[in-house]
Enzyme design. Structure first.
Site, PDB file in Angstrom:
ATOM      1  N   GLY A  43     -13.400  22.340 -18.031  1.00 41.33           N
ATOM      2  CA  GLY A  43     -13.128  22.173 -19.453  1.00 41.33           C
ATOM      3  C   GLY A  43     -14.283  22.594 -20.335  1.00 41.33           C
ATOM      4  O   GLY A  43     -14.088  23.164 -21.413  1.00 41.33           O
ATOM      5  N   PRO A 186      -2.110  28.843 -11.883  1.00 43.25           N
ATOM      6  CA  PRO A 186      -2.457  28.933 -10.462  1.00 43.25           C
ATOM      7  C   PRO A 186      -2.789  30.367 -10.067  1.00 43.25           C
ATOM      8  O   PRO A 186      -2.392  31.314 -10.753  1.00 43.25           O
ATOM      9  CB  PRO A 186      -1.171  28.474  -9.774  1.00 43.25           C
ATOM     10  CG  PRO A 186      -0.084  28.924 -10.717  1.00 43.25           C
ATOM     11  CD  PRO A 186      -0.662  28.759 -12.100  1.00 43.25           C
ATOM     12  N   GLU A 190      -2.058  29.546  -4.634  1.00 38.84           N
ATOM     13  CA  GLU A 190      -1.671  28.207  -5.092  1.00 38.84           C
ATOM     14  C   GLU A 190      -0.204  28.167  -5.478  1.00 38.84           C
ATOM     15  O   GLU A 190       0.503  27.195  -5.192  1.00 38.84           O
ATOM     16  CB  GLU A 190      -2.549  27.796  -6.277  1.00 38.84           C
ATOM     17  CG  GLU A 190      -4.002  27.530  -5.892  1.00 38.84           C
ATOM     18  CD  GLU A 190      -4.947  27.521  -7.082  1.00 38.84           C
ATOM     19  OE1 GLU A 190      -6.104  27.112  -6.878  1.00 38.84           O
ATOM     20  OE2 GLU A 190      -4.541  27.924  -8.190  1.00 38.84           O
ATOM     21  N   SER A 224      -2.849  34.092 -11.743  1.00 42.34           N
ATOM     22  CA  SER A 224      -4.019  34.958 -11.619  1.00 42.34           C
ATOM     23  C   SER A 224      -3.926  35.748 -10.319  1.00 42.34           C
ATOM     24  O   SER A 224      -3.721  35.177  -9.244  1.00 42.34           O
ATOM     25  CB  SER A 224      -5.293  34.110 -11.639  1.00 42.34           C
ATOM     26  OG  SER A 224      -6.413  34.900 -11.324  1.00 42.34           O
ATOM     27  N   LEU A 225      -4.093  37.062 -10.427  1.00 40.37           N
ATOM     28  CA  LEU A 225      -4.027  37.949  -9.262  1.00 40.37           C
ATOM     29  C   LEU A 225      -5.393  38.530  -8.915  1.00 40.37           C
ATOM     30  O   LEU A 225      -5.472  39.519  -8.185  1.00 40.37           O
ATOM     31  CB  LEU A 225      -3.034  39.086  -9.530  1.00 40.37           C
ATOM     32  CG  LEU A 225      -1.618  38.687  -9.958  1.00 40.37           C
ATOM     33  CD1 LEU A 225      -0.800  39.914 -10.286  1.00 40.37           C
ATOM     34  CD2 LEU A 225      -0.948  37.862  -8.879  1.00 40.37           C
ATOM     35  N   ASP A 256     -12.047  30.129 -15.875  1.00 46.52           N
ATOM     36  CA  ASP A 256     -12.186  29.280 -17.060  1.00 46.52           C
ATOM     37  C   ASP A 256     -12.179  30.117 -18.335  1.00 46.52           C
ATOM     38  O   ASP A 256     -11.627  29.712 -19.363  1.00 46.52           O
ATOM     39  CB  ASP A 256     -13.484  28.466 -16.990  1.00 46.52           C
ATOM     40  CG  ASP A 256     -13.516  27.527 -15.802  1.00 46.52           C
ATOM     41  OD1 ASP A 256     -12.442  27.053 -15.397  1.00 46.52           O
ATOM     42  OD2 ASP A 256     -14.619  27.274 -15.274  1.00 46.52           O
ATOM     43  N   VAL A 280      -6.750  37.864 -19.749  1.00 49.29           N
ATOM     44  CA  VAL A 280      -7.282  38.852 -18.802  1.00 49.29           C
ATOM     45  C   VAL A 280      -8.557  39.490 -19.344  1.00 49.29           C
ATOM     46  O   VAL A 280      -9.519  39.713 -18.603  1.00 49.29           O
ATOM     47  CB  VAL A 280      -6.218  39.919 -18.486  1.00 49.29           C
ATOM     48  CG1 VAL A 280      -6.811  41.048 -17.643  1.00 49.29           C
ATOM     49  CG2 VAL A 280      -5.033  39.287 -17.745  1.00 49.29           C
ATOM     50  N   SER A 284     -11.995  39.105 -17.327  1.00 44.95           N
ATOM     51  CA  SER A 284     -12.653  40.317 -16.838  1.00 44.95           C
ATOM     52  C   SER A 284     -14.037  40.479 -17.458  1.00 44.95           C
ATOM     53  O   SER A 284     -14.997  40.867 -16.771  1.00 44.95           O
ATOM     54  CB  SER A 284     -11.794  41.543 -17.163  1.00 44.95           C
ATOM     55  OG  SER A 284     -10.542  41.474 -16.507  1.00 44.95           O
ATOM     56  N   ASN A 289     -21.083  39.728 -16.479  1.00 47.49           N
ATOM     57  CA  ASN A 289     -22.371  39.077 -16.708  1.00 47.49           C
ATOM     58  C   ASN A 289     -22.810  38.305 -15.474  1.00 47.49           C
ATOM     59  O   ASN A 289     -21.990  37.810 -14.709  1.00 47.49           O
ATOM     60  CB  ASN A 289     -22.282  38.128 -17.901  1.00 47.49           C
ATOM     61  CG  ASN A 289     -22.004  38.867 -19.193  1.00 47.49           C
ATOM     62  OD1 ASN A 289     -22.745  39.764 -19.576  1.00 47.49           O
ATOM     63  ND2 ASN A 289     -20.918  38.513 -19.857  1.00 47.49           N
TER      64      ASN A 289
END
Length: 310
Positions: A43, A186, A190, A224-225, A256, A280, A284, A289
């Site tokens: 969070g 997920p 997941e 998420s892939l 996050d 995305v 990305s 960083n």
């Protein structure tokens, strides 16, 4: 306290320590560079991402011991509004090391110590009493904390105007879906577990997500892939977005950052097409960083503009 449209909860935060070394050799003293310290935990990272986009959220988190004080000080430097809930157990640490000889990243996460029963009740009462428009529950749970903790929050806000965004995994995610939330994120592995499959191909994702939606588990499922991008599914919408090709330096905080980007976009009444692309783009940009720095706004904006052409 002022009211906030977006509130994030980190029940098991961490002080993230990151460094560089040259050569990881067993049983030898490893010389490391001066460490960098960042406030971490699901969070908290979401609130940091929202802040980088110019948004405002209230970061609610537990803090205990000297590391808890350090965590709060780090967030003050980020100029993020916070509400710290004092607990007896010390705030945990995490450690990230990059071997410059191989560019390999090593991530060490420690469990969060158990919370007292009275502390858990204070967290529940505090978070529900804030009446946020968007409430983000993100990150792992402390040792001994019930897998139904997030579900209890979901039950308490179910008949309010609060839209619950949950980014967790395992039994905690399964339990909260029994009550139903606004959005979950997920990864594909997941998602497979949630629908009782050993694995899913890309063309299986829509049906799997719809299964959760049709059961009332969530209104929006974002899958998420990893390097392939992400998929957003609702009962009426399917949006696949490829991940832009960027030079990756660290994956810490990418998920996050994605949640932060999407939550900010939702709070700005963006279309779902824009919401998933902001997610995305931010995820990305975070990989560009080192360590635990998340993303730079200009990188996220540039990637978003590119994704809007796709």
């Amino acid at each position: 306290m002022n009211s906030f449209n977006i509130v994030t909860l980190t029940v098991n935060p961490a002080v993230d320590k990151s460094t560089h070394l040259k050569g990881l050799v067993p049983e030898q003293k490893i010389r490391c560079e001066v460490p960098r310290y960042d406030a971490g935990g699901g969070g908290i990272n979401v609130s940091k991402a929202i802040s980088r986009l110019g948004g405002v959220s209230l970061a609610v988190f537990t803090k205990g011991g000297p590391t808890g004080i350090m965590l709060e000080n780090l967030l003050e430097k980020e100029t993020i509004p916070t509400k710290a809930i004092e607990v007896q157990a010390w705030t945990r640490e995490s450690f990230i090391a990059v071997d410059d000889n191989t560019n390999s990243q090593y991530r060490f996460g420690f469990p969060g110590a158990a919370l007292l029963e009275g502390e858990v009740q204070i967290i529940l009462d505090t978070i529900v009493g804030l009446n946020a428009k968007f409430l983000v529950l993100s990150g792992s749970l402390n040792e001994g904390l019930s897998a139904g903790f997030y579900q209890e929050i979901a039950q308490r806000v179910k008949n309010t105007n609060t839209k619950l965004i949950v980014d967790t995994s395992g039994e905690a995610l399964k339990k909260v879906l029994e009550t139903g939330v606004y959005l979950i994120k997920p990864n594909v592995g997941e998602l497979a577990k949630l629908v009782g499959k050993s694995h899913l191909e890309l063309n299986d994702i829509n049906d799997a997500a719809k299964e959760i939606i049709n059961k009332g588990g969530a209104e929006i499922v974002v899958v998420s892939l990893g390097p392939q991008g992400a998929v957003l599914v609702t009962k009426d919408v399917y949006e696949y977005v490829p991940a832009p090709n960027v030079l990756k330096k660290s994956t810490v905080g990418a998920g996050d950052s994605m949640v932060g980007g999407m939550t900010w976009a939702l709070s700005q009444n963006k279309s779902l097409k824009e919401v998933i692309r902001w997610g995305v783009a931010c995820g990305s940009a975070a990989t560009m960083n080192e360590g635990t720095q998340l993303f730079k706004k200009e990188d996220a904006e540039r990637l978003f503009d590119w994704l809007m052409t796709k």
